[in-house]
Enzyme design. Sequence first.
Site, PDB file in Angstrom:
ATOM      1  N   HIS A  72       3.612   5.147   6.151  1.00 13.21           N
ATOM      2  CA  HIS A  72       3.664   3.805   6.716  1.00 13.21           C
ATOM      3  C   HIS A  72       4.742   2.946   6.061  1.00 13.21           C
ATOM      4  CE1 HIS A  72      -0.855   4.777   7.084  1.00 13.21           C
ATOM      5  NE2 HIS A  72      -0.242   5.185   8.173  1.00 13.21           N
ATOM      6  N   LYS A  82       5.180  -2.466  -2.725  1.00 13.41           N
ATOM      7  CA  LYS A  82       3.773  -2.112  -2.924  1.00 13.41           C
ATOM      8  C   LYS A  82       3.598  -1.558  -4.334  1.00 13.41           C
ATOM      9  CE  LYS A  82       3.208  -0.294   1.751  1.00 13.41           C
ATOM     10  NZ  LYS A  82       2.918   0.926   2.511  1.00 13.41           N
ATOM     11  N   TYR A 142      -3.888  -1.192  -3.248  1.00 13.64           N
ATOM     12  CA  TYR A 142      -2.487  -1.524  -2.979  1.00 13.64           C
ATOM     13  C   TYR A 142      -2.303  -3.012  -3.216  1.00 13.64           C
ATOM     14  CZ  TYR A 142      -2.471   2.581   0.211  1.00 13.64           C
ATOM     15  OH  TYR A 142      -2.563   3.812   0.786  1.00 13.64           O
ATOM     16  N   ASP A 178      -1.453   8.475  12.752  1.00 11.54           N
ATOM     17  CA  ASP A 178      -0.477   9.066  11.829  1.00 11.54           C
ATOM     18  C   ASP A 178       0.124  10.349  12.410  1.00 11.54           C
ATOM     19  OD1 ASP A 178      -1.016   6.989  10.102  1.00 11.54           O
ATOM     20  OD2 ASP A 178      -2.082   8.210   8.618  1.00 11.54           O
TER      21      ASP A 178
END
Length: 184
Positions: A72, A82, A142, A178
């Site tokens: 992603h 991130k 995250y 995905d």
Amino acid sequence: MKTFRSSSMSRFTRIPTALSNLLVIERQRLGDERGFFSRFFCTEELADFGIGRIAQINHTMTQAKGAIRGMHFQRPPDDEAKFVSCLAGAVFDVAVDLRPQSSTYLRWHGEVLSAENARSMMIPPSFAHGFQTLTENCELIYLHDKPYAPGAEGGVNALDPRISIAWPLPVAQMSERDRNFPML
């Protein structure tokens, strides 16, 4: 017996990777017979590593060993840094350089993140991110420097032969979303 003390020394070790601006961060643990203390995040200390402001925190749990989540990313101007850490279990965490001007364009780096090794990945903007679970019941957290922007969301197929990520286990699960991300 070790005691917990504060000090002006950094509680984080920077581990460079072959991909520019992608870092592995190792958190120092101070422990005794009760367990350990570890500074998880510090704006002052980690600002130089690429993330200083936290706009959003996400928590995931993946039950099956061998499951893949990702790859992603957020498109500019909403691309984000991130700071990814594993709180339970172990994962093979992967970042792919999607910066066309970069000398490492489309190269990937994988790192085992686990509850035991106290490592995190500092993933810069314009990188795709995903992971494969190496154990059952993996939890990741995250920290993002920008909020989620649905219109900027994108993904790359985790099984794309052009990237050729060497996933350590056979793929046990992937979401339909995905699995349907485009090949490059």
